[in-house]
Design an enzyme around this catalytic site. Structure first.
Site, PDB file in Angstrom:
ATOM      1  N   ALA A 238      14.658  -0.026   3.281  1.00  0.00           N
ATOM      2  CA  ALA A 238      15.371   0.214   4.604  1.00  0.00           C
ATOM      3  C   ALA A 238      15.007  -0.771   5.215  1.00  0.00           C
ATOM      4  O   ALA A 238      15.023  -0.930   6.562  1.00  0.00           O
ATOM      5  CB  ALA A 238      14.962   1.615   5.348  1.00  0.00           C
ATOM      6  N   GLU A 269      26.472  -7.249   3.004  1.00  0.00           N
ATOM      7  CA  GLU A 269      27.201  -5.997   3.353  1.00  0.00           C
ATOM      8  C   GLU A 269      28.535  -6.134   4.108  1.00  0.00           C
ATOM      9  O   GLU A 269      28.735  -7.247   4.549  1.00  0.00           O
ATOM     10  CB  GLU A 269      26.049  -5.441   4.500  1.00  0.00           C
ATOM     11  CG  GLU A 269      24.857  -5.153   4.041  1.00  0.00           C
ATOM     12  CD  GLU A 269      23.668  -4.958   5.064  1.00  0.00           C
ATOM     13  OE1 GLU A 269      24.113  -4.916   6.329  1.00  0.00           O
ATOM     14  OE2 GLU A 269      22.647  -4.512   4.853  1.00  0.00           O
ATOM     15  N   HIS A 292      23.316   0.901   6.086  1.00  0.00           N
ATOM     16  CA  HIS A 292      22.538   0.118   6.949  1.00  0.00           C
ATOM     17  C   HIS A 292      22.246   0.837   8.334  1.00  0.00           C
ATOM     18  O   HIS A 292      22.541   0.389   9.262  1.00  0.00           O
ATOM     19  CB  HIS A 292      22.973  -1.620   7.455  1.00  0.00           C
ATOM     20  CG  HIS A 292      21.714  -2.220   8.001  1.00  0.00           C
ATOM     21  ND1 HIS A 292      21.740  -3.715   7.652  1.00  0.00           N
ATOM     22  CD2 HIS A 292      20.738  -1.947   8.667  1.00  0.00           C
ATOM     23  CE1 HIS A 292      20.850  -4.088   8.227  1.00  0.00           C
ATOM     24  NE2 HIS A 292      19.942  -3.354   8.811  1.00  0.00           N
TER      25      HIS A 292
END
Ligand code: NAI
Length: 409
Positions: A238, A269, A292
């Site tokens: 993360a 992304e 995210h």
């Protein structure tokens, strides 16, 4: 360029992109009344017109404050990015115009830590694959490959704000915490520092990554790093997408070296929720995929609003620039009983000498003086005991290299 010595009701605050209401509250509690809020981001001429009138602007990541837009910002005194990143602002252009930029790098630490803690439990119970199977109508009722986290070893890579917070939470649930950081860090609780990344990877049952995005952390977890993990390790990322080589991760998951993974950040992304998410990981049941959102909670939004608005108010009221990302950092005490003059100038030899000449020529005593420089910009703050600052400000503004100045009463 400009001088700001306005009464608070004349100072215009522009808050874009639907910031949490706490941002406006912080300003109004500090006595600022002239606050315009917009739910959306502004672009083009609309943005230029709005920013031309604003003394302070608050944005998130969508509003692009490039050099051209900042050229319209005649009165702009500071920018608040109510998020982590500041890529949406041309920081050099802002610095050149004497505009500090503030953000909130650590307001969502707890949110990330909580998600990772939940993911450790989910992964060690084999929930991702059981959940995926159930969605297909399959029933995977079995204790096979399902473990408690108690007594297991958590390996934290990057023992900073988030890493330490996770260490504390995991330890309270009975995990043994190991960490590796490039900087010597004080272990919290019973956490054990490891001498090398390899040593940590070889010792942990579950590895979680909390490093920044740097040249050194790019591809940190590649095939060799996965090879250094024990058979059946779980991996959580993360932090930033570039830290893990996705192909190596896929190979590790297929070979069983990795038993499962939880991935929140990706090398590429989608630009928005309207774009499609593509990744070779979507086909693997034992991977928990999140878009995210490690730091995306209501609490984090509120913390961000509080933190950034407070920094803007403090700069407006007091001149402090602590934690500005593009500006000399000065931490100022209160200035009761005297006027404070802020002078922002190009970082060139002789400017401070000229400033002091103005005061000695006018026989004005400087009670305190603070100077910091960063890159092209110098920032001097002076507390003076003088009832009329008008003439001095005029002289200060005439000094070659002056970018802007203002007086706080
Ligand atoms: P931090 O700056 O407090 O901690 C980072 C730590 O990593 C520092 O202790 C640093 O010394 C260490 N480090 C740097 N290079 C290293 C290396 N090569 N090997 C081992 N350790 C290394 O940062 P914080 O706030 O803990 O954030 C960590 C990461 O999480 C950042 O990449 C940040 O962008 C990301 N993040 C992700 C969010 C999400 O939504 N998924 C939300 C918030 C942060």
């Amino acid at each position: 360029m400009s001088s700001l010595s306005l009464a608070k009701d004349k100072i215009r605050i522009l808050l874009l992109e639907g910031l949490h209401p706490r941002a406006a509250e912080v300003f109004s509690r500090a006595g600022y009344e002239n606050i315009r809020t917009e739910d959306k981001s502004l672009t083009g001429e609309e943005l230029k017109q709005a920013i031309a009138e604003a003394h302070f602007i608050g944005i998130r990541s969508r509003t692009q404050l490039d050099r051209e837009v900042l050229e319209s910002a005649r009165r702009l005194t500071a920018i608040g990015c109510f998020c982590i990143g500041t890529n949406q602002v041309d920081l050099d252009a802002a610095q050149g115009r004497g505009i500090p930029v503030f953000n909130a790098p650590f307001s969502n630490t707890r949110s990330v830590a909580e998600l990772v803690l939940a993911e450790i439990i989910m992964l060690m119970r084999g929930i991702p694959q059981r959940n995926a199977a159930a969605h297909r109508g399959e029933w995977m009722k079995s204790a096979q490959g399902s473990y408690e986290i108690r007594g297991k070893k958590l390996g934290i890579v990057g023992y900073g704000h988030i890493g330490t917070q996770i260490g504390i939470l995991a330890e309270s649930l009975g995990m043994e915490v190991l960490f590796y950081d490039v900087v010597d860090k004080l272990p919290l609780g019973n956490a054990k520092p490891m001498d090398s990344l390899k040593e940590l990877l070889g010792a942990a049952d579950v590895v979680t990554l909390h490093v920044p995005q740097t040249a050194e952390t790019r591809d940190l977890i590649d095939a060799a790093a996965i090879g250094a993990m024990r058979e059946g390790t779980w991996l959580i990322n993360a932090s930033r997408g570039q830290v893990v080589v996705i192909d190596a991760l896929v190979d590790g998951l297929k070979s069983g070296r990795l038993r499962g993974a939880a991935i929140d950040v990706f090398p590429e992304e989608p630009k928005s929720n309207q774009h499609v998410f593509n990744s070779p990981l979507v086909d693997l049941d034992n991977v928990l995929l999140t878009p995210h959102i490690g730091g995306s909670t209501q609490e984090a939004q509120k913390n961000i609003a509080q933190e950034v608005a407070s920094k803007l108010v403090r700069y407006s009221d007091n001149g402090s620039t602590v934690s500005a990302v593009n500006f000399p950092e000065v931490a100022m005490p209160d200035h009761a009983g005297c006027h404070r003059i802020l002078h922002i100038h190009r970082n060139e030899p002789g400017v401070l000498q000229q400033i002091n000449k103005v005061f000695s020529h006018e026989h004005i005593n400087i009670a305190a003086q603070y100077l910091q420089t960063l890159g092209e910009v110098g920032y001097v703050v002076m507390d003076i005991d003088c009832p009329d600052t008008g003439g001095i400000i005029k002289q200060l503004r005439e000094i070659a290299g002056t970018i802007r100045s203002r007086v706080l009463y």
